[in-house]
Write a protein that holds these residues in place. Structure first.
Motif, short mmCIF file in Angstrom:
data_model
loop_
_atom_site.label_atom_id
_atom_site.label_comp_id
_atom_site.label_asym_id
_atom_site.label_seq_id
_atom_site.Cartn_x
_atom_site.Cartn_y
_atom_site.Cartn_z
N ASN A 13 -5.81 1.20 -1.47
CA ASN A 13 -4.67 0.57 -1.20
C ASN A 13 -3.76 1.72 -0.70
OD1 ASN A 13 -2.84 -1.40 -1.07
ND2 ASN A 13 -2.13 -1.21 -3.28
N ASP B 20 -1.98 3.72 3.00
CA ASP B 20 -1.48 3.46 4.25
C ASP B 20 -1.69 4.80 4.93
OD1 ASP B 20 -0.15 3.03 6.56
OD2 ASP B 20 1.21 1.56 5.73
N SER C 14 0.71 -1.32 -0.05
CA SER C 14 -0.02 -0.05 0.17
C SER C 14 0.86 1.25 -0.18
CB SER C 14 -0.98 -0.07 1.22
OG SER C 14 -0.36 -0.17 2.03
#
Length: 217
Positions: free
Chosen positions: A156, A158, A136
């Motif tokens: 996807n 973080d 990610s």
């Protein structure tokens, strides 16, 4: 009988005489590459594409005549096009979309620079970041400076930062898919979006950090 006199008046460019808002709507319906090509139509059209408020970049739509081009070269071409468009901008960007495979340091750096540019130079209201790959993409701190957001889609990504930002006060729609985030950060994010009306997530892909390894919920 007198011969009819031929009119020497120039032909009327009906598209050019349309209101600027209508022209922008038309250009927004075109892929950014096609919109940019309208600059060759005439002197009046040279910079019209630089004012459209909506930009969308997709790795899968990058045109190339070389069938043997590598993934790295393809991404370099895409980022080159994005930076060129951002450099030539003559109006605020209100709607921005980026779809790309993000799985190497160079790609992360380029995306960081794009988000930094948007946070400093434009009042982005709608943002869609859609990344493919096994790892990610970690959102940079500049992402949290996009305070005017009303619609946000993350895939996807973080969010691995301490929840110190003041939230997105104007955000009304939030969609999360395959997000990596701590429990504390998720609570802080949601509690600091007072205008939120629509919230969706794909729970089977949402990772919540707990003690030790990330836990799938």
């Amino acid at each position: 009988m007198k011969a009819k006199r031929l009119s020497k008046a120039p032909r009327l460019d009906r598209l050019t005489t349309l209101p600027q808002t209508i022209i922008e709507i038309i250009l927004c319906l075109l892929p950014i590459e096609e919109a940019a090509r309208t600059s060759i139509l005439s002197r009046e059209w040279r910079y019209k594409w630089t004012t459209i408020p909506k930009l969308e970049f997709d790795e899968s739509t990058v045109e190339t005549s070389n069938k043997e081009i590598t993934v790295k070269e393809l991404r370099c071409k895409l980022f080159g096009a994005i930076h060129q468009v951002l450099l030539l901008r003559q109006a605020p960007i209100l709607d921005f979309t980026l779809r790309i495979s993000a799985d190497d340091i160079h790609t992360y750096f380029e995306i960081d620079q794009i988000i930094l540019h948007l946070s400093r130079n434009h009042t982005v209201m709608k943002l869609r970041l859609e990344f493919w790959g096994e790892i990610s993409y970690r959102l940079p701190l500049s992402f949290f400076s996009l305070r005017q957001l009303t619609d946000l889609y993350l895939e996807n990504c973080d969010i691995d930062h301490e929840p110190t930002f003041n939230g997105f006060g104007n955000l009304t729609s939030l969609s999360l898919r395959r997000l990596t985030i701590s429990r504390k950060s998720l609570r802080h994010l949601l509690s600091n979006c007072p205008s939120l009306k629509s919230f969706s997530l794909v729970s089977s892909y949402l990772y919540i950090h707990s003690r030790g390894l990330p836990k799938l919920i």
